[in-house]
Design a protein around this motif. Structure first.
Motif, PDB file in Angstrom:
ATOM      1  N   UNK A  17       0.888  -1.297  -0.144  1.00 36.18           N
ATOM      2  CA  UNK A  17      -0.134  -0.118   0.078  1.00 36.18           C
ATOM      3  C   UNK A  17       0.928   1.218   0.053  1.00 36.18           C
ATOM      4  N   UNK A  18       2.170   1.065   0.072  1.00 41.83           N
ATOM      5  CA  UNK A  18       3.165   2.347   0.238  1.00 41.83           C
ATOM      6  C   UNK A  18       2.945   3.250  -1.045  1.00 41.83           C
ATOM      7  N   UNK A  19       2.893   2.511  -2.232  1.00 41.47           N
ATOM      8  CA  UNK A  19       2.630   3.708  -3.394  1.00 41.47           C
ATOM      9  C   UNK A  19       1.444   4.435  -3.192  1.00 41.47           C
ATOM     10  N   UNK A  20       0.285   3.969  -2.452  1.00 45.60           N
ATOM     11  CA  UNK A  20      -0.958   4.618  -2.568  1.00 45.60           C
ATOM     12  C   UNK A  20      -1.212   5.388  -1.211  1.00 45.60           C
ATOM     13  N   UNK A  21      -0.140   5.517  -0.339  1.00 46.22           N
ATOM     14  CA  UNK A  21      -0.191   6.133   1.070  1.00 46.22           C
ATOM     15  C   UNK A  21      -0.924   7.396   1.026  1.00 46.22           C
ATOM     16  N   UNK A  22      -0.611   8.296   0.022  1.00 45.50           N
ATOM     17  CA  UNK A  22      -1.287   9.615   0.035  1.00 45.50           C
ATOM     18  C   UNK A  22      -2.710   9.625  -0.205  1.00 45.50           C
ATOM     19  N   UNK A  23      -3.053   8.654  -1.157  1.00 47.09           N
ATOM     20  CA  UNK A  23      -4.625   8.338  -1.413  1.00 47.09           C
ATOM     21  C   UNK A  23      -5.118   7.481  -0.203  1.00 47.09           C
ATOM     22  N   UNK A  24      -4.483   6.587   0.546  1.00 50.96           N
ATOM     23  CA  UNK A  24      -5.047   6.171   1.681  1.00 50.96           C
ATOM     24  C   UNK A  24      -5.429   7.202   2.715  1.00 50.96           C
ATOM     25  N   UNK A  25      -4.523   8.041   3.076  1.00 46.86           N
ATOM     26  CA  UNK A  25      -4.791   9.094   3.972  1.00 46.86           C
ATOM     27  C   UNK A  25      -5.964  10.146   3.588  1.00 46.86           C
ATOM     28  N   UNK A  26      -5.838  10.347   2.361  1.00 42.76           N
ATOM     29  CA  UNK A  26      -6.903  11.300   1.824  1.00 42.76           C
ATOM     30  C   UNK A  26      -8.092  10.744   2.103  1.00 42.76           C
ATOM     31  N   UNK A  27      -8.413   9.495   1.868  1.00 50.43           N
ATOM     32  CA  UNK A  27      -9.611   8.725   1.765  1.00 50.43           C
ATOM     33  C   UNK A  27     -10.054   8.544   3.229  1.00 50.43           C
ATOM     34  N   UNK A  28      -9.028   8.394   4.159  1.00 52.80           N
ATOM     35  CA  UNK A  28      -9.581   8.484   5.522  1.00 52.80           C
ATOM     36  C   UNK A  28      -9.947   9.609   6.169  1.00 52.80           C
ATOM     37  N   UNK A  29      -9.238  10.556   5.571  1.00 49.25           N
ATOM     38  CA  UNK A  29      -9.561  12.055   6.145  1.00 49.25           C
ATOM     39  C   UNK A  29     -11.036  12.222   5.426  1.00 49.25           C
ATOM     40  N   UNK A  30     -11.375  11.894   4.288  1.00 53.04           N
ATOM     41  CA  UNK A  30     -12.676  11.984   3.742  1.00 53.04           C
ATOM     42  C   UNK A  30     -13.813  11.331   4.729  1.00 53.04           C
ATOM     43  N   UNK A  31     -13.468  10.100   5.043  1.00 53.18           N
ATOM     44  CA  UNK A  31     -14.278   9.350   6.017  1.00 53.18           C
ATOM     45  C   UNK A  31     -14.535  10.056   7.139  1.00 53.18           C
ATOM     46  N   UNK A  32     -13.411  10.792   7.750  1.00 55.37           N
ATOM     47  CA  UNK A  32     -13.507  11.537   8.980  1.00 55.37           C
ATOM     48  C   UNK A  32     -14.334  12.562   8.763  1.00 55.37           C
TER      49      UNK A  32
END
Length: 216
Positions: A17-32
Motif C-alpha cells: 500500500x506504500x505507493x498509495x499512501x497519499x490516497x489512503x490518508x486522503x480517503x481516511x480524511x474524507x471518511x472522518x
C-alpha cells in the motif's frame, strides 16, 4: 436508550500500500469529514480505525467522530499480518462494548469493515479469526470485507461473514476510494433504520453474498 453500532475500519497498511499512501490518508480524511459533519451517523456509528501490517496500530480508538479533530496519518510498510490484527480487534471489541454500555448506550453487534489489497503473510491467522467470530462469544462481530489489488477472493471468502466485495480490476486507488464510499453509505443507511443495511452497489466492485454461517 440510544442505539450504537461499534464500527471497526480495519485497513491494510502493508508495503504493497506504500505507493498509495497519499490516497489512503486522503480517503481516511474524507471518511472522518463525512462522519464528523453528520452527527446523526457519528452518534449511531461509533468508529475505531485500525491500520495493520507487521504491527497493528489503533489509529483512532472507539470514538464519536464528531469529537475527533482530525484523522492521524497512516504510514505504510511491513507484512500483512491477519492473525495479529484479528487478535487486537477482539481485544478492542471486548473493551469498547463495555465502555459504550457504561455510557448508557444500547449496543448492536459490532461490525468490522476489512479492507485489504493482499493476502495474509502469517500461516496461522485462521486460529485468531475463529476466536474473533466464535458465536459462543456474545460480542462476536459481523465482518464485511473489501478486496482489491492482490487480494485473493478465496481467502476473503473465509473472512467475510456478512458481505464480500471484490474489485473488478479497478486500480487500487479508485477501489480504495470506492470501498470507503460503500462503507459510508452502509453506515448512513444503517443509522436511518437502526439496523445493518449494507450498501451493495459499490463502484468497481462485485458484491458477493455470504452464506450466514454465523448466528446473530
Amino acid at each position: 436508550m440510544s442505539l450504537c453500532l461499534p464500527t471497526y475500519v480495519v485497513i491494510d497498511a502493508s508495503t504493497s500500500m506504500k505507493p498509495h499512501e497519499g490516497v489512503l490518508n486522503a480517503t481516511l480524511a474524507r471518511l472522518h469529514y463525512n462522519l464528523a459533519t453528520n452527527p446523526r451517523v457519528s452518534e449511531f456509528a461509533q468508529v475505531c480505525v485500525v491500520a495493520f501490517s507487521t504491527d497493528v496500530h489503533v489509529v483512532i480508538p472507539m470514538s464519536d467522530m464528531e469529537q475527533v479533530p482530525a484523522m492521524p496519518e497512516v504510514i505504510c510498510g511491513g507484512r500483512t499480518e491477519y492473525g495479529k490484527t484479528f487478535d487486537r480487534v477482539r481485544e478492542c471489541i471486548e473493551q469498547d462494548v463495555s465502555n459504550l454500555r457504561m455510557q448508557g448506550l444500547d449496543v448492536l453487534r459490532p461490525t468490522i469493515f476489512f479492507l485489504t489489497d493482499g493476502g495474509p503473510t502469517d500461516a496461522r491467522w485462521q486460529d485468531a479469526f475463529r476466536q474473533l467470530v466464535d458465536r459462543d462469544w456474545p460480542r462476536h462481530p459481523h465482518v464485511i470485507a473489501y478486496g482489491f489489488g492482490g487480494a485473493k477472493r478465496d481467502v476473503l471468502e473465509q473472512v467475510a461473514t456478512k458481505a464480500l466485495f471484490i474489485a473488478d480490476g479497478s486500480d487500487t486507488e479508485s477501489a480504495l476510494s470506492a470501498a470507503i464510499t460503500g462503507l459510508l453509505n452502509t453506515l448512513i443507511a444503517s443509522s436511518k433504520t437502526g439496523q445493518m443495511q449494507i450498501a451493495t452497489d459499490v463502484r468497481g466492485f462485485q458484491y458477493v453474498e455470504v452464506a450466514q454461517e454465523y448466528v446473530d
